[in-house]
Design a protein around this motif. Structure first.
Motif, PDB file in Angstrom:
ATOM      1  N   GLY A 109       0.819  -1.210   0.000  1.00 12.28           N
ATOM      2  CA  GLY A 109       0.000   0.000   0.000  1.00 12.28           C
ATOM      3  C   GLY A 109       0.853   1.262   0.000  1.00 12.28           C
ATOM      4  O   GLY A 109       0.536   2.241  -0.699  1.00 12.28           O
ATOM      5  N   GLU A 110       1.926   1.248   0.772  1.00 14.66           N
ATOM      6  CA  GLU A 110       2.799   2.427   0.819  1.00 14.66           C
ATOM      7  C   GLU A 110       3.493   2.654  -0.519  1.00 14.66           C
ATOM      8  O   GLU A 110       3.646   3.808  -0.959  1.00 14.66           O
ATOM      9  CB  GLU A 110       3.831   2.259   1.939  1.00 14.66           C
ATOM     10  N   VAL A 111       3.906   1.586  -1.171  1.00 15.79           N
ATOM     11  CA  VAL A 111       4.549   1.731  -2.481  1.00 15.79           C
ATOM     12  C   VAL A 111       3.539   2.242  -3.505  1.00 15.79           C
ATOM     13  O   VAL A 111       3.864   3.113  -4.335  1.00 15.79           O
ATOM     14  CB  VAL A 111       5.162   0.397  -2.935  1.00 15.79           C
ATOM     15  N   ARG A 112       2.310   1.743  -3.464  1.00 13.41           N
ATOM     16  CA  ARG A 112       1.278   2.233  -4.396  1.00 13.41           C
ATOM     17  C   ARG A 112       1.042   3.727  -4.193  1.00 13.41           C
ATOM     18  O   ARG A 112       0.883   4.479  -5.172  1.00 13.41           O
ATOM     19  CB  ARG A 112      -0.019   1.454  -4.196  1.00 13.41           C
ATOM     20  N   SER A 113       0.993   4.158  -2.950  1.00 12.79           N
ATOM     21  CA  SER A 113       0.791   5.587  -2.665  1.00 12.79           C
ATOM     22  C   SER A 113       1.938   6.411  -3.222  1.00 12.79           C
ATOM     23  O   SER A 113       1.730   7.508  -3.755  1.00 12.79           O
ATOM     24  CB  SER A 113       0.661   5.808  -1.149  1.00 12.79           C
ATOM     25  N   LEU A 114       3.154   5.890  -3.106  1.00 12.26           N
ATOM     26  CA  LEU A 114       4.306   6.587  -3.665  1.00 12.26           C
ATOM     27  C   LEU A 114       4.181   6.714  -5.179  1.00 12.26           C
ATOM     28  O   LEU A 114       4.401   7.795  -5.747  1.00 12.26           O
ATOM     29  CB  LEU A 114       5.589   5.819  -3.315  1.00 12.26           C
ATOM     30  N   LEU A 115       3.804   5.627  -5.844  1.00 11.65           N
ATOM     31  CA  LEU A 115       3.723   5.645  -7.299  1.00 11.65           C
ATOM     32  C   LEU A 115       2.609   6.548  -7.798  1.00 11.65           C
ATOM     33  O   LEU A 115       2.681   7.081  -8.915  1.00 11.65           O
ATOM     34  CB  LEU A 115       3.536   4.224  -7.835  1.00 11.65           C
ATOM     35  N   ASP A 116       1.574   6.759  -6.966  1.00 12.55           N
ATOM     36  CA  ASP A 116       0.493   7.671  -7.339  1.00 12.55           C
ATOM     37  C   ASP A 116       0.985   9.106  -7.486  1.00 12.55           C
ATOM     38  O   ASP A 116       0.331   9.935  -8.128  1.00 12.55           O
ATOM     39  CB  ASP A 116      -0.633   7.617  -6.296  1.00 12.55           C
TER      40      ASP A 116
END
Length: 448
Positions: free
Chosen positions: A403-410
């Motif tokens: 989830g944290e990586v997805r937020s970063l990529l957003d």
């Protein structure tokens, strides 16, 4: 063919076809003749491979012919194909000037790679440009936070090329711990691969800045630099000639006494874009078949760390074959060139500087052999096999980390994505692997 840049290539017309009127067409292969009208990504790759083959066979005439074609395409301010071609041409010219017995003619396409020292602020902007480094920081920090839960002391031994840019985010996360932050100790080696990005302050100054930030966040903090040789100066450590960057001193540094290890602390080994610089074809000694890379992992395992995190680029660039390296490199390094095209103008200084650092990598991959070629990257799958053979077991990244990586990529362009391959986390651009992150523990630690 790779993604949009390869699958739907822009046709590049030759800017000055008359340049090639004096090239004897009868000496050109059919593939080269077919590339004289217009060039797409696939045709550029074919030309690069022809040039590599000519250089390997010491055919200076054919190499010059191919370079003339590439020179008319290459442009530092063109589209991604042209910009990438410019750096490959520079590397090939550098190699040809040493390998071919006859003098090479001059080309307009050759670049002079400027290795500028950045300020800390500039380095932060460099790291934030695309998630090439931040992906690894995010995945690693999340895995580290999970591994050190319940410990009042944490010791991170950091092997990285990005000058501790990973740690402010971790310090901030530790400051928010409901049980209070642990004492954080970071140890870094003084030796560093002579590669960009380069910083205009010393490692000790970086440590002082981290200490000030940790104090502001009320996190107990220590910073240590292991000096490998009192006679080694900072300038020598980043010199282009220091290709071994004092690897022979690592075993003497990697012992509990030198590292001042403590029984009550959680030990973390962090490797960000580092293992590739430990030669896999160089042996520790004449009496053993163990490579420096495997010897390093043996030393790490002997410290019995709580977690080992390894992040690197997902490509195989260690082969002895020049043509193979060129093909792999061209079909991999288009990714950052294509990604930068999505949001930065062609004449952006920030973009050109980032691309120049990639060009430095291409120069080493293509232009050098033997101990001078320090860029010896291996893919994530090969790395995982190496780790398991060395006696490590992989740790899966949990849903919170994902989830944290997805937020970063957003926060970045829509072309960036993420996927899992077994326990490995992979950053993708338009579906193509770019950077991998893995986490490990010694198998004996897991059994306990």
């Amino acid at each position: 063919m790779k993604a949009d840049l390869r699958g739907n290539p822009t046709q590049i017309s030759l800017q000055n076809p008359s340049l090639f009127n004096n090239i004897p067409q009868t000496s050109l292969s059919g593939a080269l003749k077919g590339c004289l009208g217009s060039l797409d990504g696939a045709c550029i790759e074919k030309l690069l491979l022809h040039c590599a083959s000519a250089l390997e066979s010491k055919d200076a005439t054919l190499a010059q012919q191919v370079m003339w074609v590439l020179n008319n395409v290459a442009s530092l301010v063109g589209d991604p194909n042209q910009r990438l071609t410019s750096w490959f041409l520079s590397a090939l010219i550098s190699r040809a000037s040493r390998d071919c017995p006859t003098p090479m003619m001059s080309f307009n396409g050759r670049n002079s790679i400027q290795r500028r020292l950045m300020t800390v602020t500039e380095l932060a902007g460099y790291v934030d440009l695309i998630p090439w480094h931040r992906f690894g920081f995010c995945a690693s920090n999340s895995a580290i936070l999970k591994a050190i839960e319940g410990y009042s002391r944490v010791h991170i031994i950091d092997f990285s090329i990005t000058h501790c840019m990973q740690w402010p985010t971790l310090i901030d996360a530790l400051s928010k711990s409901s049980e209070g932050p642990p004492l954080l100790r970071i140890t870094v080696p003084s030796c560093r691969p002579p590669v960009p990005p380069l910083l205009n302050v010393s490692t000790e100054e970086v440590g002082m800045r981290l200490a000030n930030f940790a104090k502001f966040r009320e996190v107990p903090f220590e910073f240590n630099v292991i000096v490998d040789s009192p006679s080694t100066t900072p300038c020598e450590m980043i010199s282009k000639e220091s290709h071994s960057f004092h690897l022979e001193s690592l075993p003497s540094q990697f012992n509990p006494s030198m590292l001042k290890l403590r029984d009550d602390e959680a030990l973390v080994i962090n490797c960000q874009n580092w293992l590739r610089y430990l030669p896999d074809d160089a042996k520790v000694s004449t009496t053993t078949e163990t490579s420096l890379r495997d010897a390093f992992l043996d030393l790490v395992k002997g410290l019995n760390p709580r977690i080992v995190v390894v992040v690197d680029e997902d490509a195989d660039l260690g082969t002895a074959s020049l043509t193979s390296r060129i093909a792999t490199c061209f079909n991999y390094l288009w990714i950052p060139f294509d990604a930068l095209e999505t949001f930065l103008p062609k004449d952006s200084c920030q973009r050109m500087e980032f691309e120049a650092d990639i060009g430095h990598k291409i120069e080493n991959i293509i232009g050098f052999e033997g101990f001078q070629r320090i860029e010896r990257l291996e893919s994530g799958s090969k790395h995982s096999q190496r780790m398991m053979k060395a006696g490590f077991s992989s740790i899966a990244f949990d849903e919170e980390t994902l989830g944290e990586v997805r937020s970063l990529l957003d926060e970045h362009a829509s072309g960036w994505g993420m996927k899992k391959e077994d326990d490995m986390l992979v950053l993708t651009w338009k579906g193509h692997n770019s950077v991998y992150a893995t986490a490990w523990v010694p198998s004996s630690f897991e059994d306990n």
